[in-house]
Design an enzyme around this catalytic site. Sequence first.
Site, PDB file in Angstrom:
ATOM      1  N   SER A 217       0.808  -1.223   0.000  1.00  0.00           N
ATOM      2  CA  SER A 217       0.000   0.000   0.000  1.00  0.00           C
ATOM      3  C   SER A 217       0.841   1.273   0.000  1.00  0.00           C
ATOM      4  O   SER A 217       0.414   2.293  -0.559  1.00  0.00           O
ATOM      5  CB  SER A 217      -0.971   0.003   1.181  1.00  0.00           C
ATOM      6  OG  SER A 217      -0.287  -0.251   2.386  1.00  0.00           O
TER       7      SER A 217
ATOM      8  N   HIS B  33       1.714   4.791   4.241  1.00  0.00           N
ATOM      9  CA  HIS B  33       0.879   5.412   3.213  1.00  0.00           C
ATOM     10  C   HIS B  33       1.313   6.859   2.971  1.00  0.00           C
ATOM     11  O   HIS B  33       1.469   7.288   1.828  1.00  0.00           O
ATOM     12  CB  HIS B  33      -0.589   5.402   3.641  1.00  0.00           C
ATOM     13  CG  HIS B  33      -1.162   4.024   3.761  1.00  0.00           C
ATOM     14  ND1 HIS B  33      -2.442   3.791   4.256  1.00  0.00           N
ATOM     15  CD2 HIS B  33      -0.653   2.806   3.456  1.00  0.00           C
ATOM     16  CE1 HIS B  33      -2.680   2.494   4.253  1.00  0.00           C
ATOM     17  NE2 HIS B  33      -1.608   1.875   3.778  1.00  0.00           N
TER      18      HIS B  33
END
Length: 280
Positions: free
Chosen positions: A204, A256
Amino acid sequence: MIRLMVLDNPRLAQAFIDYMASRQIPIQMSAEGEGRFALWLIDSQYQVETEAELNRFLAEPNHKRYQAASWDMAETRKSNFHYHTPSFMGMIKAKAGPVTLSLMLVCVVIFVLQQIGFGQAIFNALHFPAVDGQQWQLWRWLSHAVLHFSVMHIAFNILWWWQLGGDIEKKLGSLKLLQIFAISSALSGAGQYWVEGANFGGLSGVVYALVGYLWILGSKAPQLGLSIPRQIVGFMLLWLVLGYMQPFMAIANTAHLAGLAAGLIIGLIDSMKAPRSATS
């Protein structure tokens, strides 16, 4: 096969198919739902010629050359509108290059091995460097990105990797995608480790780097032909914010954020180096 474009008028698409067939260049049409139809080029050796002709067709779709081709081909067609559905693997390959596909395969294989009893051993071998000496095991700076811990986790990540990474690899090449993967893996992993330690994994952080990269390129260097819909950017930013607000799910929020920052910076650098369009 190469996916050329999507149209909402099947009769118009058939006229183009007939015209290209008269030039011995086979094009297939597949229904995509909601009244939309995709055009697929069967043989990639004709890509340049076909894309040039497609641009000409879109500029003047009612030109008599296309109508004449439809009349000529009508007798040889088995059906006026025969929609060929490309194979699942054909559609996957049409969207992505070797780096995109290879990393997807690696993630899937490792996830399967984790589920059949090798989870701890694989995590121990691939997690971000956490103890003295591991920082020199250079693979660890990247390999944490291929670790996933649930079906939803891996599905979310590899689908976005395929969608966004595939676009970048198709337009800018495999080396550029590898560069973004390596830099964003290392930086997102370092950020997450600094905040919470090495108990994390997943693609991610890289996905957020791809979002940031395409966001900048679409704004600063549109001549490269890469962009990302605002709705996707909005969704990913909202998910980033929600990750910091909820206390229940284990989300690598710093990875992230660091990945997004890495993608923005790489995109800014590349947009400054990108050749200007002829009209600029």
